[in-house]
Write an enzyme that holds these catalytic residues in place. Structure first.
Site, PDB file in Angstrom:
ATOM      1  CD  GLU A  32      -3.362  -2.406   7.337  1.00  0.00           C
ATOM      2  OE1 GLU A  32      -2.211  -2.556   6.932  1.00  0.00           O
ATOM      3  OE2 GLU A  32      -4.074  -1.446   7.013  1.00  0.00           O
ATOM      4  N   GLY A  48       2.687   2.375  10.740  1.00  0.00           N
ATOM      5  CA  GLY A  48       3.635   3.471  10.588  1.00  0.00           C
ATOM      6  C   GLY A  48       4.389   3.835  11.854  1.00  0.00           C
ATOM      7  CD  GLU A  64      -2.929   5.463   6.873  1.00  0.00           C
ATOM      8  OE1 GLU A  64      -2.892   5.466   5.626  1.00  0.00           O
ATOM      9  OE2 GLU A  64      -2.030   4.974   7.574  1.00  0.00           O
ATOM     10  CG  ASN A  91      -1.718   1.251   1.398  1.00  0.00           C
ATOM     11  OD1 ASN A  91      -1.762   2.082   0.481  1.00  0.00           O
ATOM     12  ND2 ASN A  91      -2.367   1.410   2.542  1.00  0.00           N
ATOM     13  CD1 TRP A  92       3.364   1.063  -3.075  1.00  0.00           C
ATOM     14  CD2 TRP A  92       3.372   2.387  -4.890  1.00  0.00           C
ATOM     15  NE1 TRP A  92       4.041   0.406  -4.071  1.00  0.00           N
ATOM     16  CE2 TRP A  92       4.065   1.191  -5.195  1.00  0.00           C
ATOM     17  CE3 TRP A  92       3.243   3.356  -5.882  1.00  0.00           C
ATOM     18  CZ2 TRP A  92       4.627   0.966  -6.449  1.00  0.00           C
ATOM     19  CZ3 TRP A  92       3.804   3.124  -7.130  1.00  0.00           C
ATOM     20  CH2 TRP A  92       4.490   1.939  -7.409  1.00  0.00           C
ATOM     21  CE  LYS A  93      -0.224   3.196   4.832  1.00  0.00           C
ATOM     22  NZ  LYS A  93      -0.140   3.288   6.280  1.00  0.00           N
ATOM     23  CB  SER A 121       5.406  -1.743  11.867  1.00  0.00           C
ATOM     24  OG  SER A 121       5.012  -0.409  12.129  1.00  0.00           O
ATOM     25  CG  HIS A 172      -5.860   1.933   5.254  1.00  0.00           C
ATOM     26  ND1 HIS A 172      -5.415   2.856   6.171  1.00  0.00           N
ATOM     27  CD2 HIS A 172      -4.846   1.050   5.079  1.00  0.00           C
ATOM     28  CE1 HIS A 172      -4.178   2.532   6.533  1.00  0.00           C
ATOM     29  NE2 HIS A 172      -3.810   1.444   5.884  1.00  0.00           N
TER      30      HIS A 172
HETATM   31  P1  13P Z   1       3.123   0.446   7.635  1.00  0.00           P
HETATM   32  O1  13P Z   1       3.630  -0.863   7.049  1.00  0.00           O
HETATM   33  O2  13P Z   1       3.853   1.638   7.144  1.00  0.00           O
HETATM   34  O3  13P Z   1       3.024   0.351   9.122  1.00  0.00           O
HETATM   35  O4  13P Z   1       1.625   0.622   7.102  1.00  0.00           O
HETATM   36  C1  13P Z   1       0.736  -0.415   7.222  1.00  0.00           C
HETATM   37  C2  13P Z   1      -0.493  -0.091   6.457  1.00  0.00           C
HETATM   38  O5  13P Z   1      -1.243   0.796   6.836  1.00  0.00           O
HETATM   39  C3  13P Z   1      -0.753  -0.827   5.217  1.00  0.00           C
HETATM   40  O6  13P Z   1      -2.028  -0.597   4.743  1.00  0.00           O
END
Ligand code: 13P
Length: 246
Positions: free
Chosen positions: A167, A173, A97, A9-11, A208, A95
């Site tokens: 998650e 993160g 976020e 997931n590149w966000k 993470s 997600h």
């Molecule tokens: P990180 O791997 O940066 O913790 O992010 C996880 C995530 O939100 C994947 O969707």
């Protein structure tokens, strides 16, 4: 047997140049036949470029969100048919976020999930608790509640058309991954909630995940792969995680 899958997931990261380099790095490293499936969920403006770069590779393409509507006056939204038009196979829904910064409710997430699988995309339903909820011993209630909203709308057979990603919000993160055992405990609970369909549904862990933590996570009985944020932005790290899933 459930086939392991690792999804990046590149966000909201990258630009034309860095994303092109990342895609090249991935396609050069992930050649040949593999036991596990691999995909990347890229920001909307780069979907066409990624579709082109991943054509003829064994890396799938996905998006990070989708509209619950078919088409029409929904400024700023992107439909399932637009994503499939550009070769997407997967889409993340719910997600944390999106739930947090865009106030997406579990009802809305369920509608997006349904729209996706009914129209040719594989939805990846993200669930997970905050630190506060974990400390209040509410992890199973929260995760169970998020799953039930989808089951209520789609049934267990509908949910089985997608993938679930656990998650924990506190692990995203932060560099603080859940331990393999903590993750396994929630995954096994999720599988229980999924009932008879549970055996075939893939449940990914996210939060993470790094090359040095992936292998122990993947050894857990109910962990069928990973949803990777930060570490998916470096081809070398992402490919190392994909290899750990083999
Ligand atoms: P990180 O791997 O940066 O913790 O992010 C996880 C995530 O939100 C994947 O969707």
């Amino acid at each position: 047997m459930r086939r392991q899958i690792v999804i990046g997931n590149w966000k909201m990261n990258g630009d034309s140049r860095s994303n092109r380099e990342l895609l090249d790095g991935l396609t050069n490293a992930w050649t040949g036949v593999h036991q596990s499936e691999v995909a990347v969920c890229v920001p909307y403006p780069y979907i066409a470029m990624a579709a082109d770069a991943l054509d003829n590779s064994n890396i799938g393409l996905g998006a990070q969100d989708v509209s619950q509507n078919d088409n029409g006056a929904y400024t700023g939204d992107v439909s399932v048919s637009m994503l499939t038009d550009f070769g997407c196979r997967y889409v993340l829904v719910g997600h944390s976020e999106r739930r947090e910064y865009h106030r997406e409710s579990s009802e809305l997430v369920a509608r997006k999930f349904k729209k996706a699988y009914e129209n040719g995309l594989i939805p990846v339903l993200c669930v997970g608790e905050t630190l506060e909820e974990r400390e209040a011993d509410k992890t199973f209630d929260v995760v169970g509640g998020q799953l039930h909203k989808v089951v209520n709308l789609c049934g267990l057979d509908g949910l089985a058309k997608g993938i679930v990603a656990y998650e924990p919000v506190w692990a995203i993160g932060t560099g603080k991954s859940a331990t393999p055992q903590m993750a396994q405990d929630v995954h096994s609970y999720i599988r229980e909630v999924l009932g008879p369909e549970g055996d075939q549904i893939r449940i990914l862990y996210g939060g993470s995940v790094k090359p040095d933590t992936a292998e122990d996570l993947f050894k857990q009985k109910d962990i069928d792969g990973a949803l990777v944020g930060g570490a998916s932005l470096k081809a070398e790290d992402f490919v190392a995680i994909c290899r750990a899933a083999e």
